[in-house]
Scaffold this active site. Structure first.
Site, mmCIF file in Angstrom:
data_model
loop_
_atom_site.group_PDB
_atom_site.id
_atom_site.type_symbol
_atom_site.label_atom_id
_atom_site.label_comp_id
_atom_site.label_asym_id
_atom_site.label_seq_id
_atom_site.Cartn_x
_atom_site.Cartn_y
_atom_site.Cartn_z
ATOM 1 N N ASP A 116 37.732 14.434 28.098
ATOM 2 C CA ASP A 116 38.509 14.389 26.883
ATOM 3 C C ASP A 116 39.328 12.964 26.881
ATOM 4 O OD1 ASP A 116 40.253 14.726 24.887
ATOM 5 O OD2 ASP A 116 41.744 16.227 25.954
ATOM 6 N N ARG A 175 41.945 23.657 21.668
ATOM 7 C CA ARG A 175 42.165 24.892 21.014
ATOM 8 C C ARG A 175 41.267 25.090 19.938
ATOM 9 N NH1 ARG A 175 48.022 22.221 19.139
ATOM 10 N NH2 ARG A 175 47.772 21.496 21.282
ATOM 11 N N LYS A 186 43.159 8.668 23.876
ATOM 12 C CA LYS A 186 44.262 8.652 24.949
ATOM 13 C C LYS A 186 44.453 7.143 25.395
ATOM 14 C CE LYS A 186 43.608 13.274 26.768
ATOM 15 N NZ LYS A 186 44.970 13.715 26.392
ATOM 16 N N ASP A 242 43.048 14.890 19.622
ATOM 17 C CA ASP A 242 43.393 15.040 20.934
ATOM 18 C C ASP A 242 43.745 16.622 21.234
ATOM 19 O OD1 ASP A 242 43.342 14.484 23.454
ATOM 20 O OD2 ASP A 242 45.172 13.294 23.603
#
Ligand code: BES
Ligand code: MN
Ligand code: ZN
Length: 518
Positions: free
Chosen positions: A282, A363, A289, A359
């Site tokens: 991720d 979900r 990030k 990001d």
């Protein structure tokens, strides 16, 4: 590791290290095995405990050399906390203090170069099988290490612990209960270690397709059914959110389904369905990030690792109802074709989602997989495990799992299972006012709210995709990996969730076999 169970007195066992769990106060007022060792060492044990301020508090460890006065060359004292009420408190805690103690013992013994460890059970009345299970799980996991990327000369040389001798009250070592407990402990520990290995693998080596390969291999070995779908099939299932997340990556996504289906009429029963988040890396996507936040993001598939690993134990438990694990695996990357903030994605269940932060990707994938699972499998219970939000770490810290979902038997069962497993889990609310965070001007909902109540809005998002199915969401962002070794927990991936899932299925088997009340 070889495991022996014996009724021989712990002092008589042939081992280089003898580990003895100690309750608070035992050192001040020596009884039982503590007193026996103290006598053999000429009072040295009690005095060393006083000098080193070892009181038997949970997590305390004291290592003493026996200078030829005992068979073992070293005694390890391991704190278990208060003795009063222990016969009630330890079972309620899933014997976690004992599991942690066994983990410390195995790790310390191994670091010291010992090859054979004896562990004395604390001998709570009526709890022998549970004690044996915690000791075996703890010791096997405490000896875990991940060093496959260290070259030979860099590998820490101390030998591997070769055998564990569990010293139980005489006569009980041959009981069927103890034997079954030890066998279960071994399978559980192997599965937790499998999950840890997958989490610890660097993302270059654990791509979505490699995770799917590993899942297929595990399923085949366990005699489970397995299905692996690729990008075209995922598109065919109209999983628009999943497809959105994977767009920015050069790696193909995979959708994995592992199934335990019992023989006969039981195959038709409503299944337990487990869904795991499997972002193999991720980066945040275009909502990139910072490096500090990205460096641990190979662990963003820990939910899937636990879900898949638990299926190996499920195969062994052979429940009289079906169990499925579903995993949507992909990377979240900022490639040229990446999905963008302001994109609108169309989910499997038809809902439209405005992307406000790429990001918040977990979900999206989970939503599509949950909707698919609910629709096609009509589960009796659907549980997801996900490293979903940093906000959950802020709320609960690094060692506690957050549980979300409506009131009901599914929530009760998951919380009870987590307790029985000794995996610290705390329920958080689905606060109505936080749901507002997801209102969108241009689509049915947004994928991300503000920082406030971030793990709650994430849970609300998932809820849009499970309808009325009995559902529990476990946010494992904190406890899925660690930088501190403690008890049976090594640095890196922890394999959290495996034990809770195992207890969930075990409890349901018990329920199933109970005669119906009239
Ligand atoms: N995988 C992260 C959550 C995470 C953070 C897991 C730290 C483990 C340790 C997740 O995909 C994420 O990035 N969540 C965002 C959500 C936000 C953008 C709404 C977060 O928590 O900041
Ligand atoms: Mn993310
Ligand atoms: Zn993530």
């Amino acid at each position: 590791m070889k495991i022996e169970v014996t009724g021989t007195g712990p002092l008589e066992v042939d081992a280089s290290v003898l580990a003895v769990p100690v309750f608070e106060g035992d050192a001040a007022d020596p009884k039982g095995i503590f007193a026996e060792i103290d006598r053999r060492l000429g009072g040295h044990l009690a005095s060393a405990a006083t000098e080193e301020d070892f009181q038997g508090k949970t997590g305390q460890v004291l290592s003493i050399r026996t200078l030829g006065k005992l068979k073992a060359s070293r005694v390890l004292l391991l704190g278990l906390g208060k003795r009063e009420g222990a016969e009630r408190v330890l079972p309620l805690a899933g014997f976690e203090p004992l599991r942690l103690a066994a983990g410390d013992a195995a790790r310390l013994a191994q670091k010291g170069g010992a090859t054979r460890l004896a562990f004395a059970s604390p001998r709570l009345p009526g709890q022998t099988a549970h004690e044996a299970r915690a000791i075996v799980e703890g010791a096997l996991l405490g000896a875990y290490r991940f060093d496959r990327y260290k070259t030979e000369e860099k590998k820490k040389k101390p030998r591997l612990l070769e055998s564990l001798v569990v010293a139980l009250p005489p006569g009980l070592e041959r009981s069927k209960e103890v034997k079954e407990s030890v066998a279960l402990a071994r399978t559980v520990a192997q599965s937790v270690a499998w999950a840890r290995d997958r989490v610890n693998e660097p993302p270059l080596h654990l791509t979505p397709s490699r995770l799917a390969d590993a899942a297929r291999e595990l399923a085949k070995e366990a005699g489970l059914q397995v299905e692996v779908l690729g990008p075209r099939e995922i598109a065919g299932l109209r999983m628009g959110m999943f497809l959105g997340v994977t767009r920015g990556s050069a790696e193909e996504p995979r959708l994995v389904k592992i199934s335990w289906i019992p023989r006969g009429a039981a195959a038709k029963k409503a299944p337990v369905v487990i869904v795991g988040k499997a972002i193999t890396f991720d980066s945040g996507g275009l909502s990139l990030k910072p490096t500090e936040g990205m460096v641990d993001m190979k662990t963003d598939m820990a939910g899937a690792a636990a879900a898949i690993a638990a299926m190996k134990v499920v195969a062994e438990l052979a429940p009289p109802f079906p169990v499925h694990a579903l995993v949507g695996a992909c990377e979240n990357m900022p490639g040229g074709r990446a999905y963008k903030p302001s994109d609108i994605l169309i989910a499997r269940n038809g809902k439209t989602v405005e992307i406000t932060n790429t990001d918040a990707e977990g979900r999206l994938v989970l939503g599509d997989v949950l909707a698919w699972g609910v629709e096609t499998l009509k589960p009796a219970m659907i549980v997801d495990l996900a490293t979903l939000t940093g906000a959950c770490i802020v709320a609960l810290g690094m060692t506690t799992v957050g549980a979300f979902g409506p009131d009901g038997p599914a929530m009760d069962a998951v919380l009870a299972a987590a307790r029985a497993a000794g995996e610290d889990t705390w329920r958080l609310p689905l606060t109505d006012s936080v749901k507002e965070e997801l209102k969108s001007d241009v689509a049915d909902l947004k994928n991300a709210g503000t920082r406030m109540g971030g793990s709650i809005s994430a849970a609300w998002f998932l809820k849009e995709f499970v309808g009325d199915a009995p559902w529990v969401h476990l946010d494992i962002a904190g406890p899925s990996s660690t930088t501190k070794e403690r008890g049976h927990v090594a640095k890196g991936g922890t394999g959290v969730g495996v034990r809770t899932l195992v207890e969930l299925v075990r409890a349901r088997i018990q329920e199933d076999s109970r005669p119906p009340r009239r």
